[in-house]
Design a protein around this motif. Sequence first.
Motif, PDB file in Angstrom:
ATOM      1  N   VAL A  35       0.861  -1.172   0.000  1.00 28.50           N
ATOM      2  CA  VAL A  35       0.000   0.000   0.000  1.00 28.50           C
ATOM      3  C   VAL A  35       0.901   1.226   0.000  1.00 28.50           C
ATOM      4  O   VAL A  35       1.748   1.390   0.876  1.00 28.50           O
ATOM      5  CB  VAL A  35      -0.927   0.024   1.228  1.00 28.50           C
ATOM      6  CG1 VAL A  35      -1.771   1.287   1.241  1.00 28.50           C
ATOM      7  CG2 VAL A  35      -1.808  -1.204   1.239  1.00 28.50           C
ATOM      8  N   LYS A  36       0.736   2.067  -1.001  1.00 26.18           N
ATOM      9  CA  LYS A  36       1.524   3.300  -1.126  1.00 26.18           C
ATOM     10  C   LYS A  36       0.602   4.493  -0.917  1.00 26.18           C
ATOM     11  O   LYS A  36      -0.607   4.398  -1.117  1.00 26.18           O
ATOM     12  CB  LYS A  36       2.159   3.396  -2.513  1.00 26.18           C
ATOM     13  CG  LYS A  36       3.056   2.250  -2.877  1.00 26.18           C
ATOM     14  CD  LYS A  36       4.439   2.550  -2.458  1.00 26.18           C
ATOM     15  CE  LYS A  36       5.357   1.452  -2.982  1.00 26.18           C
ATOM     16  NZ  LYS A  36       6.720   1.749  -2.710  1.00 26.18           N
ATOM     17  N   ILE A  37       1.182   5.631  -0.554  1.00 25.85           N
ATOM     18  CA  ILE A  37       0.432   6.872  -0.420  1.00 25.85           C
ATOM     19  C   ILE A  37       0.936   7.840  -1.468  1.00 25.85           C
ATOM     20  O   ILE A  37       2.142   8.065  -1.591  1.00 25.85           O
ATOM     21  CB  ILE A  37       0.583   7.465   0.991  1.00 25.85           C
ATOM     22  CG1 ILE A  37       0.000   6.502   2.018  1.00 25.85           C
ATOM     23  CG2 ILE A  37      -0.121   8.819   1.086  1.00 25.85           C
ATOM     24  CD1 ILE A  37       0.159   6.940   3.448  1.00 25.85           C
ATOM     25  N   HIS A  38       0.009   8.409  -2.235  1.00 29.57           N
ATOM     26  CA  HIS A  38       0.379   9.360  -3.278  1.00 29.57           C
ATOM     27  C   HIS A  38       0.946  10.615  -2.624  1.00 29.57           C
ATOM     28  O   HIS A  38       0.361  11.153  -1.681  1.00 29.57           O
ATOM     29  CB  HIS A  38      -0.847   9.710  -4.133  1.00 29.57           C
ATOM     30  CG  HIS A  38      -0.501  10.429  -5.394  1.00 29.57           C
ATOM     31  ND1 HIS A  38      -0.266  11.779  -5.428  1.00 29.57           N
ATOM     32  CD2 HIS A  38      -0.329   9.975  -6.660  1.00 29.57           C
ATOM     33  CE1 HIS A  38       0.032  12.139  -6.665  1.00 29.57           C
ATOM     34  NE2 HIS A  38      -0.006  11.060  -7.431  1.00 29.57           N
ATOM     35  N   PRO A  39       2.110  11.111  -3.108  1.00 28.19           N
ATOM     36  CA  PRO A  39       2.754  12.246  -2.441  1.00 28.19           C
ATOM     37  C   PRO A  39       1.956  13.553  -2.490  1.00 28.19           C
ATOM     38  O   PRO A  39       2.003  14.342  -1.555  1.00 28.19           O
ATOM     39  CB  PRO A  39       4.085  12.403  -3.182  1.00 28.19           C
ATOM     40  CG  PRO A  39       3.958  11.615  -4.422  1.00 28.19           C
ATOM     41  CD  PRO A  39       2.896  10.591  -4.213  1.00 28.19           C
ATOM     42  N   LEU A  40       1.203  13.778  -3.550  1.00 29.92           N
ATOM     43  CA  LEU A  40       0.454  15.029  -3.670  1.00 29.92           C
ATOM     44  C   LEU A  40      -0.967  14.914  -3.121  1.00 29.92           C
ATOM     45  O   LEU A  40      -1.412  15.754  -2.350  1.00 29.92           O
ATOM     46  CB  LEU A  40       0.418  15.466  -5.141  1.00 29.92           C
ATOM     47  CG  LEU A  40      -0.353  16.741  -5.451  1.00 29.92           C
ATOM     48  CD1 LEU A  40       0.265  17.937  -4.730  1.00 29.92           C
ATOM     49  CD2 LEU A  40      -0.383  16.982  -6.949  1.00 29.92           C
ATOM     50  N   TYR A  41      -1.676  13.849  -3.516  1.00 34.20           N
ATOM     51  CA  TYR A  41      -3.091  13.736  -3.193  1.00 34.20           C
ATOM     52  C   TYR A  41      -3.372  12.954  -1.912  1.00 34.20           C
ATOM     53  O   TYR A  41      -4.517  12.880  -1.479  1.00 34.20           O
ATOM     54  CB  TYR A  41      -3.845  13.105  -4.368  1.00 34.20           C
ATOM     55  CG  TYR A  41      -3.692  13.920  -5.621  1.00 34.20           C
ATOM     56  CD1 TYR A  41      -4.195  15.205  -5.697  1.00 34.20           C
ATOM     57  CD2 TYR A  41      -3.005  13.414  -6.712  1.00 34.20           C
ATOM     58  CE1 TYR A  41      -4.044  15.968  -6.838  1.00 34.20           C
ATOM     59  CE2 TYR A  41      -2.851  14.158  -7.862  1.00 34.20           C
ATOM     60  CZ  TYR A  41      -3.367  15.441  -7.917  1.00 34.20           C
ATOM     61  OH  TYR A  41      -3.203  16.194  -9.044  1.00 34.20           O
TER      62      TYR A  41
END
Length: 91
Positions: A35-41
Amino acid sequence: MPQSNMKKIKKIRKLTGLALRDAKEKTVSIEVMNVKIHPLYQRRYLKTKKYLVQTEIEVKKGQKVIIQESRPVSRKKSWQVVKVIEKKDEK
């Protein structure tokens, strides 16, 4: 004064994944999800990667396994199965 003859110990990477294919004799295809987190959104999304894994343990399709990094066995295989976490229910 640091000693120069001390060897660096490499930490062995371990991943948990799901067995996709078990068609070959000592090779299993494993899918690992992160699971990754988008850096901008700041939205979460799934990132999947497939590994070809050397196995001496019998692994069936759909089982959850732990794999660890090892020396290269072939061009695409440099992981091995440590143990099976969840066994598939056979009816």
